[in-house]
Design a protein around this motif. Structure first.
Motif, PDB file in Angstrom:
ATOM      1  N   UNK A 111      29.033  39.871  41.319  1.00 18.66           N
ATOM      2  CA  UNK A 111      29.584  39.325  40.082  1.00 18.66           C
ATOM      3  C   UNK A 111      30.542  40.325  39.433  1.00 18.66           C
ATOM      4  N   UNK A 123      33.839  40.109  41.104  1.00 17.83           N
ATOM      5  CA  UNK A 123      34.542  38.908  40.609  1.00 17.83           C
ATOM      6  C   UNK A 123      35.231  39.184  39.268  1.00 17.83           C
ATOM      7  N   UNK A 124      34.546  39.900  38.376  1.00 13.54           N
ATOM      8  CA  UNK A 124      35.123  40.204  37.065  1.00 13.54           C
ATOM      9  C   UNK A 124      36.331  41.142  37.188  1.00 13.54           C
ATOM     10  N   UNK A 176      46.099  38.438  37.535  1.00 11.47           N
ATOM     11  CA  UNK A 176      47.367  38.019  36.928  1.00 11.47           C
ATOM     12  C   UNK A 176      48.521  39.004  37.150  1.00 11.47           C
ATOM     13  N   UNK A 177      48.218  40.234  37.533  1.00 11.49           N
ATOM     14  CA  UNK A 177      49.275  41.244  37.676  1.00 11.49           C
ATOM     15  C   UNK A 177      49.810  41.334  39.097  1.00 11.49           C
ATOM     16  N   UNK A 185      41.185  48.872  31.214  1.00 15.01           N
ATOM     17  CA  UNK A 185      40.289  47.716  31.178  1.00 15.01           C
ATOM     18  C   UNK A 185      39.405  47.650  32.438  1.00 15.01           C
ATOM     19  N   UNK A 234      35.410  47.552  32.041  1.00 11.13           N
ATOM     20  CA  UNK A 234      34.588  46.465  32.577  1.00 11.13           C
ATOM     21  C   UNK A 234      33.582  47.023  33.597  1.00 11.13           C
ATOM     22  N   UNK A 254      39.236  39.134  38.568  1.00  8.44           N
ATOM     23  CA  UNK A 254      39.803  38.249  37.538  1.00  8.44           C
ATOM     24  C   UNK A 254      40.718  39.041  36.606  1.00  8.44           C
ATOM     25  N   UNK A 255      40.311  40.275  36.338  1.00 12.50           N
ATOM     26  CA  UNK A 255      41.073  41.148  35.441  1.00 12.50           C
ATOM     27  C   UNK A 255      42.434  41.506  36.030  1.00 12.50           C
TER      28      UNK A 255
END
Lengths: 242, 242
Positions: free
Chosen positions: A212, A215-216, A223-224, A184, A188, A219-220
């Motif tokens: 930007x 930032x993406x 969580x890990x 991913x 991205x 964000x990806x």
């Protein structure tokens, strides 16, 4: 052997540059010949980026460089050979990006890959934009591009695995999830340039797109991460604005 | 007016089809004329998908359809007009995908968009593969494509917002994070086809790619779900293999 013979037939009059017969392989490596070859590739990269590969012919390249088509054919049999020479350079830059040792936390490492990938995309736009067309015209190039993707994604997955061993990625994250995350991140990054351009009809600003994009990718990945690594990522984002 | 006059000048001999003068606008809408127009677009889509848009000319399309180039020009002034007519259909399919009401949990909703997007990519490959080239040749089309991306992403963000209100997406997820997630879902879906093809040098299997694509979109979204929604997603994945 067949290829080399065909190259000779296609070479034509070598134009102003070489005094030697056009098919003397030993002379191919002279400094002057190498300089012309490099100049052809340099100029072609600029034209491919500006106009797209399908709109640029070998004649355009020769004319812009002020050499005869015959001189260009002395170095490259056709446009595909120029594209492959350019791809050789691109591949070296990708390898350099992957092999540069990066230390620090998730923020530093993600920034290194994201900014590096966007820098490659800016300077080698045509490889990203014209992938399908280039691969249709040259199956060997298609193979090289696929190979680069696999190596890049494997390298990302290995890096994430290292971050899991050092307490930056949470140890609860399974191998399969690390692999999906690596894919991913590639996806991205790979699509972000076009995405950012489409998303900015009033005017595209590369520096803003890079911020930007970072930032993406953050964000990806966020969580890990373990809680301390997540806090460090957030601080880095707040400090540098992405 | 200017466009229409130019179309007439370019129309040439209308070939076997219309008995009426080629520039009589009132006749443009006849059923027979509409059928030829549709047949041209149908055939062009197949050729664009198979060979790439830059390798297909209006003459190829006319020849494959068994009509004269003049007859084709009666309906379309050039290849760009055919591409735009195709894009009109593609846009309708995208709208239909977005407007179909989907009920159920995160798994059902994500599956709907992911499978729908992949189905579009399979049938409209050339729009995904030749984006840069098509946009260079037709700035209006570039505007339409950018507009579609913005609408799709806004729709995804709104859907995720709805899922947050109904307890599927965790209420702790901020608006900015929902927007980044919507962007990333678009980016991963958009690039997945090429990615899967590059990742399968031994042979690309579309059904497997779709399953794998769903897995990647699930992995992307999973961290943002509430624990019950996450369990439902995992059950759906285990049941349907992605």
């Amino acid at each position: 052997m067949k290829d080399s013979a065909a190259k000779c037939r296609a070479a034509g009059p070598p134009g102003p540059e070489p005094a030697e017969p056009p098919c003397a392989p030993a002379r191919r490596g002279t400094a002057r010949s190498g300089r012309t070859r490099d100049a052809i590739v340099d100029l072609a990269i600029g034209l491919f980026n500006a106009r797209g590969t399908s709109a640029v012919t070998t004649n355009h390249i020769a004319a812009e460089l002020g050499i005869s088509p015959g001189n260009l054919y002395y170095h490259f049999r056709n446009k595909e050979e120029i594209v492959r020479a350019a791809y050789g350079r691109f591949g070296e830059e990708c390898r350099a990006l992957l092999e540069t040792p990066v230390t620090g936390g998730a923020a530093e490492i993600l920034r290194h890959y994201t900014a590096g990938t966007f820098d490659l995309m800016l300077r080698w736009r045509f490889f990203y934009e014209d992938t399908a067309e280039l691969c249709r015209r040259d199956p060997d190039l298609a193979g090289d591009m696929a190979d680069l993707q696999r190596r890049f994604v494997a390298h990302l997955a290995a890096t994430l695995g290292r971050l899991r061993r050092t307490g930056i990625v949470s140890e609860e994250v399974a191998d399969l999830d690390l692999r999906l995350l690596a894919d991913n991140i590639w996806l991205v990054s790979r699509g972000f340039w076009e995405f950012a351009r489409n998303g900015a009809p009033e005017g595209f600003r590369p520096e803003e797109a890079i911020r930007d994009g970072v930032r993406h990718i953050f964000a990806l990945t966020r969580p890990y991460l373990t809680p301390p690594a997540r806090q460090a990522l957030d601080r880095s984002l707040a400090r540098d604005g992405g």
